[in-house]
Write a protein that holds these residues in place. Structure first.
Motif, mmCIF file in Angstrom:
data_model
loop_
_atom_site.group_PDB
_atom_site.id
_atom_site.type_symbol
_atom_site.label_atom_id
_atom_site.label_comp_id
_atom_site.label_asym_id
_atom_site.label_seq_id
_atom_site.Cartn_x
_atom_site.Cartn_y
_atom_site.Cartn_z
ATOM 1 N N UNK A 95 0.859 -1.228 0.064
ATOM 2 C CA UNK A 95 0.006 -0.025 -0.015
ATOM 3 C C UNK A 95 0.887 1.201 0.109
ATOM 4 N N UNK A 96 0.754 2.023 -1.007
ATOM 5 C CA UNK A 96 1.229 3.147 -1.015
ATOM 6 C C UNK A 96 0.254 4.327 -1.008
ATOM 7 N N UNK A 97 0.149 5.044 0.382
ATOM 8 C CA UNK A 97 -0.769 6.067 0.814
ATOM 9 C C UNK A 97 -0.262 7.255 0.820
ATOM 10 N N UNK A 98 -0.579 8.294 0.009
ATOM 11 C CA UNK A 98 -0.167 9.557 0.071
ATOM 12 C C UNK A 98 -1.454 10.676 0.361
ATOM 13 N N UNK A 99 -1.443 11.342 1.337
ATOM 14 C CA UNK A 99 -2.551 12.257 1.594
ATOM 15 C C UNK A 99 -1.982 13.579 1.629
ATOM 16 N N UNK A 100 -2.293 14.546 0.622
ATOM 17 C CA UNK A 100 -2.131 15.835 0.185
ATOM 18 C C UNK A 100 -0.558 15.582 0.099
ATOM 19 N N UNK A 101 -0.011 14.831 -0.756
ATOM 20 C CA UNK A 101 1.302 14.495 -1.151
ATOM 21 C C UNK A 101 2.097 14.090 -0.112
ATOM 22 N N UNK B 72 5.229 13.637 10.587
ATOM 23 C CA UNK B 72 4.310 13.723 9.734
ATOM 24 C C UNK B 72 3.891 12.624 9.021
ATOM 25 N N UNK B 73 4.135 11.420 10.037
ATOM 26 C CA UNK B 73 3.825 9.998 9.336
ATOM 27 C C UNK B 73 2.005 9.816 9.351
ATOM 28 N N UNK B 74 1.662 10.497 10.298
ATOM 29 C CA UNK B 74 -0.132 10.349 10.402
ATOM 30 C C UNK B 74 -0.655 11.648 10.358
ATOM 31 N N UNK B 75 -1.749 11.605 9.898
ATOM 32 C CA UNK B 75 -2.399 13.029 9.775
ATOM 33 C C UNK B 75 -3.838 12.611 10.038
ATOM 34 N N UNK B 76 -4.605 13.454 10.424
ATOM 35 C CA UNK B 76 -6.066 13.571 10.989
ATOM 36 C C UNK B 76 -6.790 14.343 9.874
ATOM 37 N N UNK B 77 -8.109 13.827 9.257
ATOM 38 C CA UNK B 77 -8.689 14.598 8.536
ATOM 39 C C UNK B 77 -10.238 14.351 8.795
ATOM 40 N N UNK B 78 -11.230 15.403 8.519
ATOM 41 C CA UNK B 78 -12.709 15.239 8.637
ATOM 42 C C UNK B 78 -13.239 14.289 7.838
#
Length: 756
Positions: free
Chosen positions: A301-307, A354-360
């Motif tokens: 799994x290659x997961x990119x959120x906002x790059x 910045x390995x994890x991010x939270x979003x709505x």
């Protein structure tokens, strides 16, 4: 007498002290820099923020001794070098409100500061306006002299536009962290994994990674590539051929509206884009995932959120659950997912790296993405393919009977037993040690049962013979071949003609580099795979577009990627005929500049290069014309004084390459051939020549192919390529990984039919 409570006195509170600044910084550095791969991730993100189109990484001892990152980005101003490695110095934000509109990788300014506290840091940088590059050394966040007796100010030096960061002796002052790292090979594998993921997500950027002192790179991607091309290059043909592209967003009607034709389309898109900018809950997702026919032991799994490259166990579990009803038990998919969310809905400051991010609306977004993926998997037009891999050779002997006593009973018991399939590692170990001719004399006298009988005549019916030919065959073209004696022989062949492969003799060459390459080919040859090619029976072409054919060897049926085999064949033929290659003439000869310009115009991503298209064309043309004598002498590639391509190398008599790929071949000779090293120059040129010669276009063909061209290609594959595999190819072991798969075995099929 004192009581017990009086004798046990509690200690007083300890005083609170302010930690030393160096200790504070070292603790903070440990939160950011865990290992060499995490330092590399931070530095790659800085290079991408600087709008780099090329990132080159050099590693020594898994990054613990040396980690060098060179880019061609905007560089760093000299006036900023004094505070470059201090904590919380950044050009990305200025106020707290900037965090809600963050569009860059980094923003806190802690990467270089953290590295300077646990390693020796050197920075060389140059902006476009500078006349020279500047070199600065750092320790514990401050400038230090490069050598004893010098000042700590940055020193002028030679350098290209961009920034080069050198990290040496990582964790030299934190022995506990250094001892907790794995071996250098495992740390280097982590570095390659990080670069592979960023290379897929930033396909337009060129990524190169190699070990210090090595002449060849372990990872290399060309600039201006597409995502599919990079996935094919880094993850292999088995993944790329099964890729499914899916896009979805918070407004599905938007995509449907854009597919419709009409005069109001432009105005509609402007209005919807404006609505998205005003909507903080807007999002879009793009995914490249494997289909139902591909499966691996572990989910990729290659997961990119906002790059940003992030981890999300929740998203991973949801995607695996989507595939659970499609793939067999224990199988896992390949997924590359890029999710773009309005920065106002994302909190990127929840993890030091910045390995994890939270979003709505996380649950809603994940559910919508999984629904789109499931719809693509279930509604696709691709057929399901079942594959399995077992022993590749049929030359290993059956165990000879130890005794003649009780022979009948022993044979009946052996027939009832099912032979277990060995692991791949055990198979390859046995294949390397057991000779192909290890068949006892008593085995020749044994009765051959029905499930061991195989056809031995090449006149038996093939797949192609089951489909009638409705239109006459036409070859792709009939250019003429000019040999060394000036003879002309037509290359186009008609169906029914038998191509007699003339003996291709190895040319005499005393260049050490060529002799080394020839020895490498012989050393890499796999004995048992060679046995299959020597004794196979051609069954038929399964799919021209996907380059798949069927061959039979003994009682086994194999699915072969003839594209990969052909590429290796033409490389070896070019190496075998080095300096004495035949040639065929192009009439009329096309212009080299026009061909290169045609390919550059069609290439995606050239607009992001710091050079214009005209400059790129001029650089490639001038590099080839300046070396045209060498190209003519060694490779039989003739370029005239006025820049006309007069003739091309002919590697195999009776085989016509697809001349539609000529512009791309000529263009790739510029950036893809290493002209500075003799051995690498010969190897890379012959690899590009082999890529030009493989059947069909470079990228998968479209569905509306010319039927005559497809028939010509089918005929050449069956009657020219496969006989050449048998005669000339020295197959390396790398072809076993994904380019030949056993799909059936006659004894196994008999056992299945007996149970029905």
């Amino acid at each position: 007498m004192a009581t017990r409570s009086q004798s046990l006195q509690l200690p007083g509170p300890k005083p609170i002290r302010r930690l030393q600044e160096s200790l504070i910084n070292r603790i903070a550095a440990g939160e950011i820099i865990h290992r060499p791969a995490s330092a590399l991730k931070e530095l790659i993100e800085n290079s991408l923020d600087a709008c780099s189109t090329s990132v080159r990484v050099t590693v020594k001892d898994g990054g613990m001794k040396l980690l060098q990152i060179q880019d061609n980005g905007s560089g760093i101003r000299k006036s900023d070098l004094s505070i470059l490695a201090e904590r919380f110095t950044t050009s990305k934000i200025s106020t707290f409100s900037d965090l809600s509109q963050l569009a860059t990788y980094g923003f806190r300014g802690e990467a270089l500061a953290s590295i300077s506290h646990v390693a020796h840091l050197t920075v060389m940088t140059k902006t476009k306006s500078d006349t020279c590059a500047w070199k600065a050394c750092y320790e514990d966040g401050t400038l230090i002299p490069a050598k004893a007796g010098l000042t700590q100010d940055p020193k002028p030096c030679a350098g290209n536009d961009g920034t080069t960061i050198i990290v040496e002796d990582l964790f030299y002052n934190t022995p506990t962290r250094l001892s907790s790292l794995r071996s250098s090979s495992e740390e280097y594998a982590r570095i390659l994994d990080v670069m592979t993921k960023y290379a897929v997500h930033n396909s337009a950027v060129s990524f190169v990674c190699k070990k210090a002192g090595s002449t060849s790179s372990d990872l290399s991607t060309p600039s201006g590539s597409t995502t599919e091309q990079v996935i094919r290059l880094l993850y292999g043909h088995s993944v790329a051929k099964e890729l499914i592209h899916v896009t979805t967003s918070s407004n599905p009607s938007k995509d449907e509206g854009r597919q419709s034709d009409g005069n109001d389309e432009g105005a509609m898109d402007v209005d919807e884009d404006q609505d998205e900018q005003d909507d903080p809950e807007a999002w879009s997702a793009e995914a490249y995932m494997s289909g139902a026919s591909y499966h691996a032991k572990k989910t990729v799994l290659l997961l990119f959120i906002n790059n940003r490259l992030v981890d999300s166990p929740r998203i991973k579990r949801s995607l695996e659950a989507t595939y659970s009803s499609i793939l067999p038990k224990g199988a896992s998919p390949y997924i590359y997912l890029s999710l773009r969310i309005d920065p106002r809905s994302v909190d990127v400051n929840v993890h030091p790296t910045k390995r994890e991010v939270h979003f709505l609306n996380e649950e809603k977004i994940i559910e919508r993405i999984c629904d789109a993926i499931q719809e693509a998997l279930s509604g696709g037009s691709r057929s399901r393919v079942f594959e399995y891999q077992t022993t590749l050779t049929g030359g290993i002997a059956e165990p000879v009977e130890k005794s003649k006593k009780g022979k009948g009973k022993e044979m009946e018991k052996e027939k009832e037993k099912e032979v277990p399939v060995p692991d791949r590692e055990e198979v390859e170990e046995r294949e390397e040690n057991v000779p192909s001719s290890a068949v006892g004399v008593s085995e020749l006298k044994k009765k051959v049962y029905s499930h061991h009988k195989v056809r031995t005549s090449t006149q038996d019916r093939t797949l192609d013979s089951m489909f009638p030919v409705l239109s006459p065959f036409q070859a792709r073209g009939t250019p003429s071949k000019s040999g060394d004696q000036g003879e002309s022989v037509p290359l186009g062949t008609q169906p029914g003609q038998v191509i007699k492969l003339r003996e291709i003799k190895q040319s005499e060459c005393y260049l050490t580099s060529v002799q080394t390459l020839r020895k490498e080919v012989e050393k890499a040859r796999h004995k048992n795979l060679s046995e299959i090619l020597e004794k196979y029976i051609f069954v038929g072409i399964v799919d021209v577009r996907r380059c798949l054919s069927l061959v039979q060897h003994s009682t086994r049926l194999y699915l072969v990627n003839h594209d990969a085999f052909a590429q290796e064949l033409f490389y070896q033929l070019g190496l075998k005929q080095f300096g004495n290659t035949s040639r065929f003439k192009l009439s009329p000869p096309p212009s080299l500049k026009a061909m290169v310009k045609l390919a550059v115009d069609a290439e995606e991503g050239t607009s992001q290069s710091r050079f214009s298209k005209e400059q790129i064309v001029e650089m490639i043309v001038s590099a080839m014309i300046s070396r045209r004598e060498m190209l003519q002498e060694y490779f039989s590639l003739g370029i005239s004084d006025d820049g006309l391509v007069e003739y091309l190398p002919l590697l195999l008599r009776g085989y016509t390459p697809n001349l539609d790929k000529l512009p791309l071949f000529l263009m790739r000779l510029g950036p893809q051939v290493n002209w500075t090293s003799e051995k690498e120059c010969f190897e890379t040129f012959l690899r590009e020549l082999a890529l030009f010669y493989v059947p069909g276009p470079l990228i998968s063909q479209s569905a509306d192919n010319n039927p005559d061209e497809e028939k010509a290609e089918r005929w050449q594959i069956e009657h020219v390529l496969f006989p050449s595999f048998r005669r000339y190819l020295r197959p390396p072991k790398t072809l076993l990984d994904q380019d030949i798969v056993q799909v059936a075995n006659l004894p196994d099929l008999y056992r299945v039919f007996e149970r029905c």
